[in-house]
Design a protein around this motif. Structure first.
Motif, mmCIF file in Angstrom:
data_model
loop_
_atom_site.group_PDB
_atom_site.id
_atom_site.type_symbol
_atom_site.label_atom_id
_atom_site.label_comp_id
_atom_site.label_asym_id
_atom_site.label_seq_id
_atom_site.Cartn_x
_atom_site.Cartn_y
_atom_site.Cartn_z
ATOM 1 N N TRP A 77 4.172 6.996 6.340
ATOM 2 C CA TRP A 77 4.003 7.239 7.768
ATOM 3 C C TRP A 77 5.186 6.640 8.533
ATOM 4 O O TRP A 77 5.904 5.790 8.008
ATOM 5 N N SER A 86 6.402 4.197 10.829
ATOM 6 C CA SER A 86 5.826 2.918 11.213
ATOM 7 C C SER A 86 6.668 2.248 12.289
ATOM 8 O O SER A 86 7.619 2.806 12.815
ATOM 9 N N VAL A 132 1.277 4.804 15.144
ATOM 10 C CA VAL A 132 1.910 5.101 13.857
ATOM 11 C C VAL A 132 1.558 6.541 13.514
ATOM 12 O O VAL A 132 0.386 6.936 13.602
ATOM 13 N N GLN A 154 -3.549 -0.327 6.728
ATOM 14 C CA GLN A 154 -2.553 -0.963 7.575
ATOM 15 C C GLN A 154 -3.214 -1.522 8.828
ATOM 16 O O GLN A 154 -4.253 -1.048 9.275
ATOM 17 N N PHE A 192 0.218 5.017 3.559
ATOM 18 C CA PHE A 192 0.810 4.569 4.817
ATOM 19 C C PHE A 192 2.296 4.229 4.678
ATOM 20 O O PHE A 192 3.001 4.136 5.679
ATOM 21 N N GLU A 247 9.606 2.883 2.396
ATOM 22 C CA GLU A 247 9.232 3.562 3.633
ATOM 23 C C GLU A 247 10.330 4.559 3.998
ATOM 24 O O GLU A 247 11.507 4.212 4.061
ATOM 25 N N THR A 286 3.422 -3.122 12.795
ATOM 26 C CA THR A 286 2.514 -2.698 11.744
ATOM 27 C C THR A 286 2.700 -3.538 10.492
ATOM 28 O O THR A 286 3.810 -3.826 10.077
ATOM 29 N N ILE A 320 1.501 -3.241 6.546
ATOM 30 C CA ILE A 320 0.845 -2.444 5.521
ATOM 31 C C ILE A 320 0.354 -3.393 4.438
ATOM 32 O O ILE A 320 1.143 -4.019 3.740
ATOM 33 N N ILE A 360 -2.360 -2.857 12.846
ATOM 34 C CA ILE A 360 -1.455 -2.948 13.995
ATOM 35 C C ILE A 360 -1.884 -4.143 14.834
ATOM 36 O O ILE A 360 -3.036 -4.214 15.276
#
Length: 845
Positions: free
Chosen positions: A265, A267, A293, A279, A262, A647, A271, A273, A281
């Motif tokens: 991803w 985001s 997401v 993860q 994740f 990220e 969110t 993680i 939400i």
């Protein structure tokens, strides 16, 4: 009573219970012999698999594909050859600069629609069809292909054509949803031609154009192109700026689980993680919109994919198939309340977008263990494990015929290049020499080692291709002789008057992107814009930047500036050489369907500067940009190990950060330790041609075992070499360079010029030089010992008359170490220049 043997299933009588039965030839003999014979046959097959080497040939084509492997095995590369594309329009075709094109209407720059770079052109029709035109050089009788990516907004049709050649008009594009190629083939009838993109329709209608390219092709390719669709032609002759080889090729086999953690991803702030594959939400009260997401994955049309995960709460999932621009949904599951979904990619699908969605209802929605697999059956979760072979090198070939190509081969686990071409950045660090003059321009020369005459391709700083001409007659011409490159420079770019002979500083400044002018008589802005002489040798000499804002300097420039792209040279070597290639990874296949991507433009583990926003994030590719503009970041490494906490964010192409690339990575600032060292592997924005990887993999057990034994032996050998290198790094030795241009050691015993790199990666230089030719290179540092950008340092020196003075040393990013003369002071054989006070610098990786 009768029974069957447990292993071979042979029919067997019980002598007591069945002793009086009649003898049956079929059941008691023939059936048994057939079973024994079948077993013997299977044993022969086993012996074949265990005693003979067998390999399955495989070709990995450019782009994304599915490879079905009979067994889990290593990929062994057997063929990778170079290719070079030369776009005769230079960089004009990227449709970033309106002023380079002629048009009968207004051209607007459109950053929202594009196929390369940061924008396309948007044309609006008037009372007549709208056109955009550009000229380029050709040779009569030779064959060419022109391609333009066009998008028909609301016109009737758009097509590319070549002015003055009957029938030289491309296919008409009517699509208004996506860009499509218009292609035309033609034989040149003159020494230059004009390519035109024309949109036909009503007044006020619009169309877009981008990635315009014109390539000279061989007779064979010209004939073959007639059998291809426009899309196939566009794929084979993809867009490049000016001259581009196969740059940094790679092949990635994505994991059996195509979904990454994740962290990768796209985001948002809602969110959290809590693990690589978990993860949550959180939706606040009063929220009226869904919170999603997403993650984008390359896809193969016609292939079925299944997406599954675990849910806690009533969150929704789904996935789409998208076009190349990621702006059109071709097929979608929609929001579904389930743990799994399956779709088959439609034609023209390039990406797949997976998502997890929280409904607009207050609460926490948790998603775990996303799994994306090939096929229509959901599989048990496993983490994504990609496999990659990446080569950081340029691979060239003849741009028309493809002959004399650079090739890659493997020996003892190490990759090498049979090198037949040389690429070189032409900036002020080279040993340029003034050669000759003609009205309106000057000729300079650069000594080169071992070139093949007349094989040069030179790209000017503005992307224009320099014409080959011998003897030279005008500006912007080049030829390559046995002793080096000869290049003519127009007064409009240099500022040098006809009667003035440029100095060494002038020539270096020119190739750093500057123009000389008299500050007593002209302003920097006027000097920059002037097309006539601005410096004749009298007055007060200044230099102004030729590109961008007219910044100026009174001292001779020692490096280029942001926004300036130096000249580029590619030439064929008279004698091929072999050199090792920096590579990473080992490509493997798992049994079954493998999704593989073949591309170019990967940059491996570039040392990365980190900037932080206190209390928020630490960033890669923000305040400290990566060397090349990234279109995607594949991995961030902390102290040499992959750090999956980062990220990756892909910014819109119209973002203000587009000049440094559309991708960056971020980490919660509290998790960042400035004592750590970081590097980044990423894909650069600039496009280059892609070629197939050819090779094979083990098709039976004996070959698998042989590959394993070879791999262990090669790994052991390389580890021992690394251990020795580590010992050398911990106890580095001083290396002595080859001195150039008449420079010698002042005292070989006491002050010999030498250099070393310590265990922290810092380069140290020492020694005292007895002067040769001033303003020339004393020696060149090898790759791995060079700074990331040009350094300028003051050093102690002594004049012919015995006076101590301050000298200046330049250390270029290409490794050139040059000592520059001090104005008004003579230092020849009777003087000296000390390098002992040069500061250590961090070597570029």
């Amino acid at each position: 009573m009768a029974s069957n043997t447990p292993k071979l299933d042979l029919y067997m009588k019980d002598p007591v219970a069945d002793g009086n039965d009649f003898f049956d030839v079929k059941t008691m003999m023939n059936d048994n012999w057939e079973k024994i014979d079948g077993f013997a046959g299977s044993m022969d097959e086993v012996k074949e698999r265990l005693n003979n080497i067998s390999r399955q040939d495989v070709t990995l084509q450019p782009g994304v594909q599915i490879i079905n492997a009979a067994k889990s095995a290593l990929f062994q590369l057997s063929g990778l050859t170079g290719r070079m594309l030369v776009n005769l329009l230079g960089r004009m075709g990227n449709c970033e600069n309106v002023g380079l094109w002629s048009s009968n209407t207004t051209i607007a720059v459109d950053t929202a629609n594009k196929t390369s770079g940061t924008s396309s052109f948007k044309l609006t029709l008037g009372s007549v069809p709208a056109t955009a035109s550009a000229s380029f050089l050709t040779t009569p009788g030779r064959k060419y292909i022109a391609i333009a990516d066009v998008k028909n907004g609301n016109t009737s049709k758009v097509a590319v054509s070549i002015n003055g050649i009957a029938g030289a008009a491309g296919n008409e594009v009517t699509s208004s949803s996506v860009f499509a190629p218009s292609v035309v083939r033609f034989a040149a009838t003159d020494y230059f031609h004009i390519v035109t993109i024309t949109g036909t329709g009503n007044s006020g209608s619009t169309f877009n154009m981008d990635s315009v390219r014109v390539y000279e092709v061989s007779e064979a390719d010209y004939a073959a192109a007639a059998t291809l669709t426009p899309a196939q032609v566009a794929a084979k002759w993809s867009y490049v700026d000016s001259v581009m080889p196969v740059r940094n090729p790679y092949a990635i086999r994505y994991g059996e689980n195509l979904s990454p953690s994740f962290y990768e991803w796209e985001s948002n702030s809602a969110t959290k993680i809590s693990g690589a594959y978990e993860q949550t939400i959180t939706v606040a009260a009063g929220t009226s919109v869904n919170t999603a997401v997403t993650y984008h994955m390359p896809t193969v049309p016609g292939t079925s994919y299944t997406y599954s995960l675990e849910r806690v709460g009533s969150g929704l999932i789904g996935f789409d198939f998208l076009n190349a621009a990621k702006d059109t949904v071709l097929l979608s599951t929609g929001f579904i309340d389930a743990n799994t979904a399956t779709l088959t990619a439609p034609a023209n699908a390039v990406y797949m977008r997976m998502w997890v969605v929280a409904p607009p209802i207050a609460g926490a929605y948790t998603f775990k263990n996303p799994m994306l697999t090939i096929g229509s059956t959901a599989k048990p979760f496993k983490p994504r494990e990609d496999s990659m072979l990446a080569l950081q090198t340029d691979l060239y070939a003849d741009p028309v015929t493809g002959a004399n190509s650079d090739t890659v081969f493997e020996r003892d686990g190490q990759y090498f290049k049979s090198k037949k071409w040389q690429g070189l950045t032409l900036d002020g660090n080279q040993a340029w020499v003034y050669k000759d003059s003609r009205p309106g321009n000057k000729q300079v020369t650069l000594p080169l080692s071992g070139p093949k005459t007349d094989s040069e391709r030179v790209v000017k700083y503005d992307g224009k291709l320099i014409a080959h001409a011998y003897p030279w007659t005008d500006a912007d011409q080049s030829f390559l002789a046995a002793d080096g490159l000869y290049l003519s420079i127009p007064v409009a770019d240099s500022g040098w008057a006809d009667g003035y002979q440029p100095s060494q500083d002038d020539i270096k400044a020119y190739f750093f992107g500057y123009k000389a002018y008299d500050a007593n008589t002209i302003t920097p802005a006027n000097a920059q814009a002037s097309t006539t002489a601005t410096w004749n040798g009298t007055g007060t000499k200044y230099w102004v930047q030729r590109i961008g804002v007219p910044n100026f300097t009174q001292s001779a420039p020692q490096q280029a500036y942001a926004g300036y792209t130096p000249y580029q040279l590619v030439y064929q070597l008279a004698t091929p050489t072999v050199e090792p290639i920096f590579s990473e990874g080992q490509l493997t296949f798992f049994e079954g369907d493998n999704q593989v991507e073949v591309g170019t433009g990967i940059v491996l583990r570039e040392r990365s500067g980190i900037n932080t926003m206190p209390g928020v994030y630490a960033y890669v590719n923000a305040e400290f940009p990566l060397k090349y503009k990234p279109r995607n970041i594949l991995a961030v490494y902390k102290n040499g190990k992959k750090d999956s906490r980062w990220e990756v964010i892909i910014r819109p192409g119209s973002d203000v950060f587009a000049p440094i690339g559309i991708a960056f990575a971020r980490l919660v600032e509290g998790l960042y330790d400035p004592a750590d060292s970081f590097s980044t592997t990423y894909l650069m924005t600039d496009a280059s041609p892609v070629v197939p990887f050819t090779g094979s993999y083990a098709a039976n057990e004996k070959t698998l075992l042989a590959d394993l034994v070879d791999g262990v032996q090669q790994t052991t050998s390389r580890v021992s070499v690394l251990e020795n290198k580590k010992a050398d790094k911990d106890n580095p030795a001083w290396l002595t360079p080859t001195l150039l241009n008449g420079w010698t050691n002042h005292d070989v015993t006491l002050s010999q010029i030498s250099y070393l790199k310590d265990s922290a990666g810092y380069v140290h230089i020492k020694g005292i030089a007895k002067p040769g030719a001033m303003n020339t290179n004393v020696f060149q540092l090898p790759a791995g010992y060079r700074p990331s950008r040009t350094m300028v340092a003051g050093v102690a020196a002594n004049t012919d008359s015995g006076h101590d003075v301050l000298g200046r040393v330049n250390i270029g990013s290409n490794g050139n170490v040059a000592i520059l003369a001090v104005v008004g002071i003579t230092i020849t054989n009777a003087g000296w220049v000390s390098l002992d006070s040069l500061p250590p610098f961090l070597a570029e990786q």
